[in-house]
Write an enzyme that holds these catalytic residues in place. Sequence first.
Site: not given
Length: 243
Positions: A138, A151, A184
């Site tokens: 990411s 994350y 996204i």
Amino acid sequence: MRTALVTGASQGIGRAVALRLAGDGFAVAVHYHTHGEEALATCREIQANGGQAVCVQADVSDRAQVREMFAAIRRELGGVDVLVNNAGIAQIKLFQDIAEQDWDRMFDVDVKGMFHCCQEALSDMLHRKRGKIINLSSIWGLTGASCEVHYSAAKAAVIGLTRALAKELGPSGIQVNCIAPGVIDTPMNGSLDSETLRQLCDETPLGRIGTPQDVAEAIAFFASDSSDFITGQVLSPNGGMVI
């Protein structure tokens, strides 16, 4: 016919990738953990278009389940030629509110899951002296994101895994690359309200958020023969948000 395993392929980016690779002539193993109906719908769409696909279920954080998944793929489609490690989870929390189990689950799925799948795939790839592994990170693995420390840390680990494994497997003819998408339009980002989405579009030079198809096109390139001299690289389809 070459075989591709796409993890987390029941919806979002994974579904788009499965459909795109099937269109390129791959037999596709459509992996899911809990969204079985959606995965079956993806398989049926591939088959309706003349492709070959099977659904496989596993919690990628569980090595025994991953081993069983790969055994099923070998029985149905043969060994895996292209592995797309897309399965992952995300969570938004203030750092001080992240519980130990939140941290562990994030790394179990987003990092250990890739570890399991890569090791299982290599039993086929090393024997053949060829193969392609494509890992999903990411932009937050590149830059970090407020309120997504666990994350971001997990996705940064994916980038390190990719680069190190590419060096180790290059002499065996196996390529390892990474995709680090921007924002996204997927179910994972479905909780974002319209104002937040508008602000994200304003922060993106191309003026929009990405689509699963945008990411699928990048992955299809890494899966194709056109990328045969590329390994250890991070490609970030993010509309210019991170340059």
